[in-house]
Enzyme design. Sequence first.
Site, short mmCIF file in Angstrom:
data_model
loop_
_atom_site.label_atom_id
_atom_site.label_comp_id
_atom_site.label_asym_id
_atom_site.label_seq_id
_atom_site.Cartn_x
_atom_site.Cartn_y
_atom_site.Cartn_z
N GLY A 1 -17.85 30.49 59.51
CA GLY A 1 -16.70 29.64 59.83
C GLY A 1 -15.43 30.44 60.04
O GLY A 1 -15.40 31.65 59.87
N GLY B 1 -11.42 30.21 58.84
CA GLY B 1 -10.46 29.52 57.97
C GLY B 1 -9.06 29.54 58.57
O GLY B 1 -8.88 29.86 59.74
N GLY C 1 -8.53 33.62 58.84
CA GLY C 1 -9.48 34.55 59.45
C GLY C 1 -10.91 34.06 59.39
O GLY C 1 -11.19 32.89 59.17
N LYS D 1 -14.05 35.82 52.97
CA LYS D 1 -13.04 35.47 53.97
C LYS D 1 -12.31 36.77 54.35
O LYS D 1 -11.67 37.40 53.51
CB LYS D 1 -12.08 34.47 53.34
N ASP E 1 -3.85 20.50 53.57
CA ASP E 1 -4.73 20.51 54.75
C ASP E 1 -6.07 19.84 54.43
O ASP E 1 -7.14 20.38 54.72
CB ASP E 1 -4.93 21.95 55.24
#
Length: 336
Positions: A59, A61, A64, A81, A172
């Site tokens: 994925g 984020g 990054g 991450k 978020d």
Amino acid sequence: HSSKQRELQHLGLQPKTYQNSSVRRHQRSEQQDRQEQQDQEQQRNKRNQVQYQLKQVIGKGSYGIVYKAVNKKTQQIVAIKEVNYDNDDELTDIMSEIDLLKNLNHINIVKYHGFIQKSHNLYIILEYCSHGSLKNLISRGNGMDESRAKVYVKQTLNGLHYLHEQGVIHRDIKAANLLLDSNNIVKLADFGVSTQVNTIMMAMTLAGSLNWMAPEIISNRGATTLSDIWSLGATVLELLTGNPPFHNLVDLNVYYAIENDSFIPPNYLSPLAQDFLLSCFQKNMYKRPTALQLLKHRWLSNDSDLNKLELFKEVNNDYKWDQDFKEVNIVDGNIK
């Protein structure tokens, strides 16, 4: 005297010298500094001895790329991450995310395991959530049924309640940032735009994803923990219908609609689901319920045991799928 000095040097010894106390203190502080530097270097080396093998990209984020990775010593599967930064200000922002994460401890919040720093990259090591995000469970225009959504919404609210008790606004909340572990437990993730606030101050920066954003954030009046409740409402709508509010509008119109238009829930949703959504979408944030109050909402408190059994069955199926998934071995590189 000089011959005695030469003799001592020949034997590999240093002649005894007498210094005043200030010189000795200065030397001692220099030695202490050197020792501290060496200790820090050793700690860094120790940390870097743990090697992680990056398996595949899972994925992206708020900062990054996120990888699935394996700790070579323990074989533990983690998410890493990778965050690139160009200057000290950016590094400070990233370190504030880390400071926030490392102090959080709740079943519905992604666990933080540590970080590795290499030149202008920071690798944040996090709990691996093998079943991906709730966004993967819905497709555009197709949501999930209410009984299934309620299980996820309750867990999300438990995580939010915990965050808000710590004085943290997530900022978020959306299906893409709600992850599932191998037991289908919801984990709130992606704290890249989260802010820690005290109860008086409000965060004054514009952050988050537009369709999920509360009116007070869009109009720059500042965010509070109640701004997350609006985003939660948008996420519930996303889970039930496949889309967040005002998804059919372009950016400028979305801004206008969130601030000025009344949101009308789809009439095919149950009356209690509609009531839940309307309570989240109060324009005046102080009229919105807290996460704890929403946990007691009648929409969430009237589910039957049959639904729970159905979900439990599904977890077992997913778990077998997950075992197969873990055997995939795509090597993208190493962090040493």
